[in-house]
Design a protein around this motif. Structure first.
Motif, PDB file in Angstrom:
ATOM      1  N   ALA A 175      -3.421   7.873  -6.989  1.00  0.00           N
ATOM      2  CA  ALA A 175      -3.959   9.212  -6.728  1.00  0.00           C
ATOM      3  C   ALA A 175      -4.464   9.323  -5.288  1.00  0.00           C
ATOM      4  N   GLY A 176      -5.076   8.251  -4.781  1.00  0.00           N
ATOM      5  CA  GLY A 176      -5.539   8.252  -3.398  1.00  0.00           C
ATOM      6  C   GLY A 176      -4.388   8.334  -2.416  1.00  0.00           C
ATOM      7  N   MET A 177      -3.326   7.598  -2.666  1.00  0.00           N
ATOM      8  CA  MET A 177      -2.147   7.642  -1.797  1.00  0.00           C
ATOM      9  C   MET A 177      -1.545   9.038  -1.788  1.00  0.00           C
ATOM     10  N   ARG A 178      -1.446   9.647  -2.975  1.00  0.00           N
ATOM     11  CA  ARG A 178      -0.871  10.977  -3.093  1.00  0.00           C
ATOM     12  C   ARG A 178      -1.741  12.018  -2.383  1.00  0.00           C
ATOM     13  N   HIS A 179      -3.054  11.876  -2.495  1.00  0.00           N
ATOM     14  CA  HIS A 179      -3.965  12.801  -1.824  1.00  0.00           C
ATOM     15  C   HIS A 179      -3.778  12.734  -0.306  1.00  0.00           C
ATOM     16  N   LEU A 180      -3.739  11.546   0.253  1.00  0.00           N
ATOM     17  CA  LEU A 180      -3.599  11.406   1.694  1.00  0.00           C
ATOM     18  C   LEU A 180      -2.272  11.970   2.184  1.00  0.00           C
ATOM     19  N   HIS A 181      -1.241  11.838   1.361  1.00  0.00           N
ATOM     20  CA  HIS A 181       0.067  12.382   1.741  1.00  0.00           C
ATOM     21  C   HIS A 181       0.080  13.907   1.642  1.00  0.00           C
ATOM     22  N   HIS A 182      -0.354  14.428   0.511  1.00  0.00           N
ATOM     23  CA  HIS A 182      -0.255  15.872   0.287  1.00  0.00           C
ATOM     24  C   HIS A 182      -1.241  16.669   1.138  1.00  0.00           C
ATOM     25  N   CYS A 183      -2.426  16.119   1.392  1.00  0.00           N
ATOM     26  CA  CYS A 183      -3.454  16.866   2.127  1.00  0.00           C
ATOM     27  C   CYS A 183      -3.447  16.593   3.626  1.00  0.00           C
ATOM     28  N   HIS A 184      -2.911  15.437   4.037  1.00  0.00           N
ATOM     29  CA  HIS A 184      -2.975  15.081   5.457  1.00  0.00           C
ATOM     30  C   HIS A 184      -1.641  14.624   6.033  1.00  0.00           C
ATOM     31  N   GLY A 185      -0.605  14.542   5.205  1.00  0.00           N
ATOM     32  CA  GLY A 185       0.693  14.093   5.689  1.00  0.00           C
ATOM     33  C   GLY A 185       0.728  12.639   6.083  1.00  0.00           C
ATOM     34  N   LEU A 186      -0.169  11.829   5.508  1.00  0.00           N
ATOM     35  CA  LEU A 186      -0.268  10.425   5.881  1.00  0.00           C
ATOM     36  C   LEU A 186       0.538   9.534   4.946  1.00  0.00           C
ATOM     37  N   THR A 187       1.211   8.554   5.526  1.00  0.00           N
ATOM     38  CA  THR A 187       1.885   7.519   4.751  1.00  0.00           C
ATOM     39  C   THR A 187       0.966   6.299   4.742  1.00  0.00           C
ATOM     40  N   ALA A 188       0.075   6.273   3.756  1.00  0.00           N
ATOM     41  CA  ALA A 188      -0.934   5.213   3.682  1.00  0.00           C
ATOM     42  C   ALA A 188      -0.595   4.240   2.567  1.00  0.00           C
ATOM     43  N   GLU A 189      -0.786   2.951   2.821  1.00  0.00           N
ATOM     44  CA  GLU A 189      -0.581   1.967   1.765  1.00  0.00           C
ATOM     45  C   GLU A 189      -1.737   2.029   0.778  1.00  0.00           C
TER      46      GLU A 189
ATOM     47  N   ARG B   7       8.670   1.488   1.703  1.00  0.00           N
ATOM     48  CA  ARG B   7       9.122   2.882   1.626  1.00  0.00           C
ATOM     49  C   ARG B   7       9.533   3.284   0.218  1.00  0.00           C
ATOM     50  N   GLU B   8      10.182   2.402  -0.499  1.00  0.00           N
ATOM     51  CA  GLU B   8      10.603   2.755  -1.854  1.00  0.00           C
ATOM     52  C   GLU B   8       9.399   2.872  -2.778  1.00  0.00           C
ATOM     53  N   THR B   9       8.436   1.970  -2.615  1.00  0.00           N
ATOM     54  CA  THR B   9       7.208   2.077  -3.404  1.00  0.00           C
ATOM     55  C   THR B   9       6.505   3.395  -3.115  1.00  0.00           C
ATOM     56  N   PHE B  10       6.408   3.742  -1.839  1.00  0.00           N
ATOM     57  CA  PHE B  10       5.746   4.991  -1.470  1.00  0.00           C
ATOM     58  C   PHE B  10       6.499   6.195  -2.028  1.00  0.00           C
ATOM     59  N   ARG B  11       7.815   6.154  -1.948  1.00  0.00           N
ATOM     60  CA  ARG B  11       8.613   7.274  -2.467  1.00  0.00           C
ATOM     61  C   ARG B  11       8.354   7.464  -3.955  1.00  0.00           C
ATOM     62  N   ARG B  12       8.295   6.363  -4.684  1.00  0.00           N
ATOM     63  CA  ARG B  12       8.038   6.454  -6.123  1.00  0.00           C
ATOM     64  C   ARG B  12       6.663   7.054  -6.414  1.00  0.00           C
ATOM     65  N   VAL B  13       5.663   6.646  -5.637  1.00  0.00           N
ATOM     66  CA  VAL B  13       4.311   7.156  -5.841  1.00  0.00           C
ATOM     67  C   VAL B  13       4.267   8.664  -5.597  1.00  0.00           C
TER      68      VAL B  13
ATOM     69  N   ALA C 299       1.780   5.235 -10.656  1.00  0.00           N
ATOM     70  CA  ALA C 299       1.295   3.851 -10.688  1.00  0.00           C
ATOM     71  C   ALA C 299       2.188   2.977 -11.553  1.00  0.00           C
ATOM     72  N   ALA C 300       2.590   3.479 -12.711  1.00  0.00           N
ATOM     73  CA  ALA C 300       3.410   2.691 -13.627  1.00  0.00           C
ATOM     74  C   ALA C 300       4.764   2.355 -13.017  1.00  0.00           C
ATOM     75  N   THR C 301       5.419   3.347 -12.404  1.00  0.00           N
ATOM     76  CA  THR C 301       6.750   3.112 -11.854  1.00  0.00           C
ATOM     77  C   THR C 301       6.696   2.268 -10.591  1.00  0.00           C
ATOM     78  N   ALA C 302       5.719   2.545  -9.719  1.00  0.00           N
ATOM     79  CA  ALA C 302       5.618   1.800  -8.469  1.00  0.00           C
ATOM     80  C   ALA C 302       5.195   0.368  -8.709  1.00  0.00           C
ATOM     81  N   LEU C 303       4.270   0.155  -9.649  1.00  0.00           N
ATOM     82  CA  LEU C 303       3.810  -1.201  -9.920  1.00  0.00           C
ATOM     83  C   LEU C 303       4.931  -2.022 -10.547  1.00  0.00           C
ATOM     84  N   HIS C 304       5.748  -1.399 -11.350  1.00  0.00           N
ATOM     85  CA  HIS C 304       6.915  -2.093 -11.904  1.00  0.00           C
ATOM     86  C   HIS C 304       7.833  -2.567 -10.781  1.00  0.00           C
ATOM     87  N   GLU C 305       7.910  -1.773  -9.719  1.00  0.00           N
ATOM     88  CA  GLU C 305       8.765  -2.119  -8.595  1.00  0.00           C
ATOM     89  C   GLU C 305       8.235  -3.327  -7.828  1.00  0.00           C
ATOM     90  N   VAL C 306       6.882  -3.436  -7.677  1.00  0.00           N
ATOM     91  CA  VAL C 306       6.333  -4.523  -6.873  1.00  0.00           C
ATOM     92  C   VAL C 306       6.045  -5.776  -7.686  1.00  0.00           C
TER      93      VAL C 306
END
Length: 327
Positions: free
Chosen positions: A257-271, A303-309, A319-326
């Motif tokens: 949720a934090g990653m999504r917030h930073l992307h949607h509200c600030h355009g940031l690609t944050a880990e 990048r793929e993890t971020f795209r999934r998130v 979280a479920a799909t991205a964590l499965h990836e890592v």
């Protein structure tokens, strides 16, 4: 710490502090984001690694530098070494994402993949120190590294003198210790809160135990916060115990949720590790009594993890799909 700041002049950026209207509205107080993911290597780690290497005498530098890392510190060491024309070896575990491994290699460092934890990678790094005389650049438990990370805290209190709470990602404690020392020196009543993940938070477990303890390193969206603090920890455990006002742990869903917030509200690609401060506020796990700063510390996300998130319909699915990836 002031010496570190002078030493780092020209080597790091004074990164921006930007307001976050959405979090401010939710919290009822001003919330700002300290964007240290805009450092040249995409992470705050450039501060501590560069400061430590610059303190080495010329004869030590000539033998090269070696470290163990969960990714961002290794990249910082590789960058600083390349800039100074030094040999660098970075030991990483098999849990480090491929994008971070390749970023270290791209800077000219020799990469060694060892074991399934940062502790395993540290064993190989220490062998090189003993057998080849290379200089050990600790990822966190070193006064020069702590001082370098603390320059971030100095910038925070300069840019927002009225700050009352700083939320800092917590792993081995180099960042948390340095920032807490800097902030509380200037603002003694300010709170500094460490934020980590539920899956393998070594400093949190150690603080609960009253001594450094081993914790299993697990796959997590906040991979940069993984790894142990070292059973022989000499600096960061004591500083975090004495200076941190609290530690908060987050679920993988909250981190997403934090990653999504930073992307949607600030355009940031944050880990994930960089998003834990905003995530803690979004989850209602921290209550504010005045202006606050969240340290957004790294953008070196797969990048793929971020795209999934970002592409998922909600944070839980992300979280479920991205964590499965890592995993």
């Amino acid at each position: 710490m002031l010496d570190a700041r002078l030493r780092l002049a020209g080597h790091i950026r004074h990164t921006p502090l930007v307001p976050c209207p959405a979090l401010s509205a939710q919290a009822g107080h001003t919330v700002a984001l300290k964007l240290d993911l805009l450092q040249e290597t995409g992470s705050f780690k450039l501060r501590g690694a560069t400061n430590r290497i610059l303190t080495l005498p010329p004869q030590r530098r000539a033998r090269g530098v070696v470290t163990a890392s969960t990714g961002n510190h290794g990249r910082a060491v590789a960058h600083a070494a390349a800039r100074l024309g030094l040999r660098a070896v970075v030991c990483l575990s098999a849990l480090v994402p491929a994008n971070k491994v390749e970023a270290v290699r791209a800077l000219g460092a020799e990469v060694r993949i060892v074991g399934r934890s940062q502790d395993d990678a540290t064993v190989e790094a220490q062998r090189l120190v003993r057998e080849e005389g290379m200089a050990w650049i600790a990822p966190f438990d070193d006064p020069a590294v702590i001082a370098g990370q603390g320059t971030l805290g100095l910038e925070v209190v300069e840019d927002l003198p009225e700050v009352t709470t700083v939320l800092v990602p917590l792993s081995g404690g180099g960042l948390a210790a340095g920032v807490a020392l800097a902030v509380k020196t200037v603002r003694p009543k300010a709170r500094v809160i460490g934020v980590s993940m539920e899956r393998g938070a070594a400093m949190h477990a150690s603080l609960l135990a009253g001594r450094p303890v081993d914790v299993e390193e697990c796959p997590t969206l906040a991979d940069s916060l993984g790894g142990g603090i070292g059973l022989a920890n000499r600096h960061t455990f004591d500083l975090c115990r004495d200076l941190l006002d609290d530690v908060m742990l987050l679920t993988e869903t909250e981190i997403a949720a934090g990653m999504r917030h930073l992307h949607h509200c600030h355009g940031l690609t944050a880990e994930g590790a960089a998003a834990v401060g905003p995530a803690a506020l979004l989850a209602g796990k921290v209550r504010l009594d005045g202006p606050a700063v969240c340290l957004v510390t790294g953008g070196n996300v797969d990048r793929e993890t971020f795209r999934r998130v970002i592409a998922a319909a909600d944070a839980e699915t992300a979280a479920a799909t991205a964590l499965h990836e890592v995993a």
